[in-house]
Design an enzyme around this catalytic site. Structure first.
Site, PDB file in Angstrom:
ATOM      1  N   TRP A 101       0.875  -3.846  -1.733  1.00  0.00           N
ATOM      2  CA  TRP A 101       0.343  -3.149  -3.097  1.00  0.00           C
ATOM      3  C   TRP A 101       0.909  -3.760  -4.376  1.00  0.00           C
ATOM      4  CZ3 TRP A 101      -4.141  -1.611  -2.927  1.00  0.00           C
ATOM      5  CH2 TRP A 101      -4.654  -0.937  -1.970  1.00  0.00           C
ATOM      6  N   ASP A 172       3.966   2.687  -9.245  1.00  0.00           N
ATOM      7  CA  ASP A 172       2.786   3.116  -8.403  1.00  0.00           C
ATOM      8  C   ASP A 172       3.225   3.861  -7.634  1.00  0.00           C
ATOM      9  OD1 ASP A 172       0.431   3.303  -6.696  1.00  0.00           O
ATOM     10  OD2 ASP A 172       0.275   1.287  -6.360  1.00  0.00           O
ATOM     11  N   LYS A 196      -4.313  10.295  -1.288  1.00  0.00           N
ATOM     12  CA  LYS A 196      -3.038  10.220  -0.195  1.00  0.00           C
ATOM     13  C   LYS A 196      -2.610  11.563  -0.243  1.00  0.00           C
ATOM     14  CE  LYS A 196      -4.093   5.854  -0.429  1.00  0.00           C
ATOM     15  NZ  LYS A 196      -3.368   4.762  -0.937  1.00  0.00           N
TER      16      LYS A 196
HETATM   17  C1  LIG Z   1      -3.832   3.212  -1.819  1.00  0.00           C
HETATM   18  C2  LIG Z   1      -3.089   2.549  -2.540  1.00  0.00           C
HETATM   19  C3  LIG Z   1      -3.457   2.069  -3.934  1.00  0.00           C
HETATM   20  C4  LIG Z   1      -4.892   1.858  -4.049  1.00  0.00           C
HETATM   21  O1  LIG Z   1      -5.471   2.846  -4.601  1.00  0.00           O
HETATM   22  P1  LIG Z   1      -7.066   3.069  -5.325  1.00  0.00           P
HETATM   23  O2  LIG Z   1      -7.307   4.342  -5.390  1.00  0.00           O
HETATM   24  O3  LIG Z   1      -7.947   2.747  -3.835  1.00  0.00           O
HETATM   25  O4  LIG Z   1      -7.343   2.024  -6.257  1.00  0.00           O
HETATM   26  C5  LIG Z   1      -2.765   1.474  -4.523  1.00  0.00           C
HETATM   27  N1  LIG Z   1      -1.459   1.308  -4.456  1.00  0.00           N
HETATM   28  C6  LIG Z   1      -0.871   2.052  -3.648  1.00  0.00           C
HETATM   29  C7  LIG Z   1       0.740   2.201  -3.173  1.00  0.00           C
HETATM   30  C8  LIG Z   1      -1.685   2.597  -2.351  1.00  0.00           C
HETATM   31  O5  LIG Z   1      -1.076   3.419  -1.564  1.00  0.00           O
END
Ligand SMILES: *Cc1c(COP(=O)(O)O)cnc(C)c1O
Length: 360
Positions: A101, A172, A196
């Site tokens: 990521w 993030d 999540k």
């Molecule tokens: C799932 C995830 C993403 C992607 O998120 P989207 O909502 O599909 O854009 C980005 N960063 C992390 C750490 C994730 O777990």
């Protein structure tokens, strides 16, 4: 029958929350309509969104000089939204690379005519570690430093918040937000996709410090512009109303369980039980350094990968779903977000022990 869903996202939601949503599906808040059918400008929905914002602020202890925005475009949208809102062309930005990521965020930032400095990179350990606190320093003149507190695919999580002085820290938090307390005042921007730990897909929450508003490049789409969205209470355009409503229910559920301290204790107990089972066996293996192991995403392999398919089909029959590892990693991955109860983790541990006994 409800199964235990170990999906990395969209992920399991609390049964109590789903029950409440189902109970009020056709007549929400006395409107005679579902929440999906009411205007986002109605007094009922405006109150619902304001309550979600206030509950999140209370739960996470978000200080008064931060805005909480409800946006769309997922975390991917913010990979672009962060540079567009916080930089001008030619600026220096710092990124920490701890896995897949991080890499996606870095590669998106490179599209914005920036001097992208990767100031720490865990390639040497094949992304099974996090950098030592002292080794994270922002490059000179950085507009911000970006990192990924929990790498959802690698199962690597920071046990600390990097100290980068006055440089705005951007995180993030898609796969760790609400899983444990966090000192929001250490951050410039926190963002996370909802699917999540916060509800259904379609919503991304951005928490941004006031002094970082109003710096966006003129090319920034209005719907990604922090200042414009903040001024409009995240309703410049139609928000993802159902996802915002579900976020509110989840936040009240977390609060009802005792808030983030209580979630943290639950999550630590779940993670310790599962890692304990893996470490106590010579049949299962987790490659991540013990001090960097994620509380949320637990990848593991079997001693013989030829048994993977049988492991997965037996698990599925036992009501333990979506354990297949990410396509880039193989093996298994158990995602054990807030909504996964200890009973689900224990059921997995029991299944693993029985599988080892019969196949090990
Ligand atoms: C799932 C995830 C993403 C992607 O998120 P989207 O909502 O599909 O854009 C980005 N960063 C992390 C750490 C994730 O777990």
């Amino acid at each position: 029958m409800r199964v235990y869903n170990f999906s990395a996202g969209p992920a399991m939601l609390p049964a109590d929350v789903l029950k409440q949503a189902s109970d009020e599906m056709t007549d929400w808040a006395g409107t005679g309509m579902s929440v999906m059918e009411v205007s986002h400008r109605s007094k009922e929905f405006v109150a619902c969104a304001a309550d979600a914002e206030a509950t999140m602020r209370r739960l996470m202890g978000v200080p008064d000089d931060y805005r909480i925005l409800f946006l769309q475009g997922g975390a991917f949208g913010q990979f672009a939204g962060v540079p567009m809102n916080l930089t001008a062309p030619g600026d220096v930005v710092s990124y920490v690379n701890t896995g897949q990521w991080s890499k996606k965020a870095i590669s998106q930032a490179r599209a914005y005519d920036l001097d992208v400095q990767v100031v720490a990179d865990e390639a040497a350990s094949s992304y099974t570690t996090v950098p030592a606190p002292s080794s994270i320093r922002a490059a000179e003149g950085s507009s911000y430093l970006h990192y990924t507190p929990n790498e959802t695919i690698g199962g690597v999580e920071f046990g600390y918040v990097p100290d980068v002085g006055d440089v705005p820290l951007v995180a993030d938090m898609s796969s760790t937000i609400l899983s444990r307390p966090v000192d929001v005042s250490k951050f410039g921007v926190i963002y996370g996709g909802a699917q999540k730990n916060m509800g259904p897909a379609g919503l991304v929450v951005v928490i941004v410090r006031d002094d970082l508003l109003g710096r966006a490049r003129s090319i920034t789409p209005n719907v990604l512009n922090y200042k414009l969205m903040s001024d409009a209470d995240s309703m410049l355009n139609t928000p993802p109303t159902f996802s915002v409503y579900m976020l509110g229910l989840i936040l009240h559920w977390v609060e009802g369980l005792g808030g983030l301290e209580a979630m943290s204790a639950r999550n630590l107990a779940k993670a310790q039980a599962l890692y304990g089972a893996i470490d106590g066996s010579s049949f299962y293996d987790n490659p991540v350094a013990p001090d960097a192991r994620s509380w949320m995403n637990v990848p593991f392999t079997l001693a013989d990968s030829a048994l993977d398919a049988e492991f997965l089909s037996g698990a599925s029959e036992a009501g333990l779903k979506t354990l297949k590892g990410h396509r880039s990693v193989g093996g298994m991955r158990a995602s054990i977000y807030n909504a996964m109860p200890m009973e689900g983790v224990q059921a997995l541990i029991d299944y693993m022990a029985e599988f080892e006994r019969t196949h090990g």
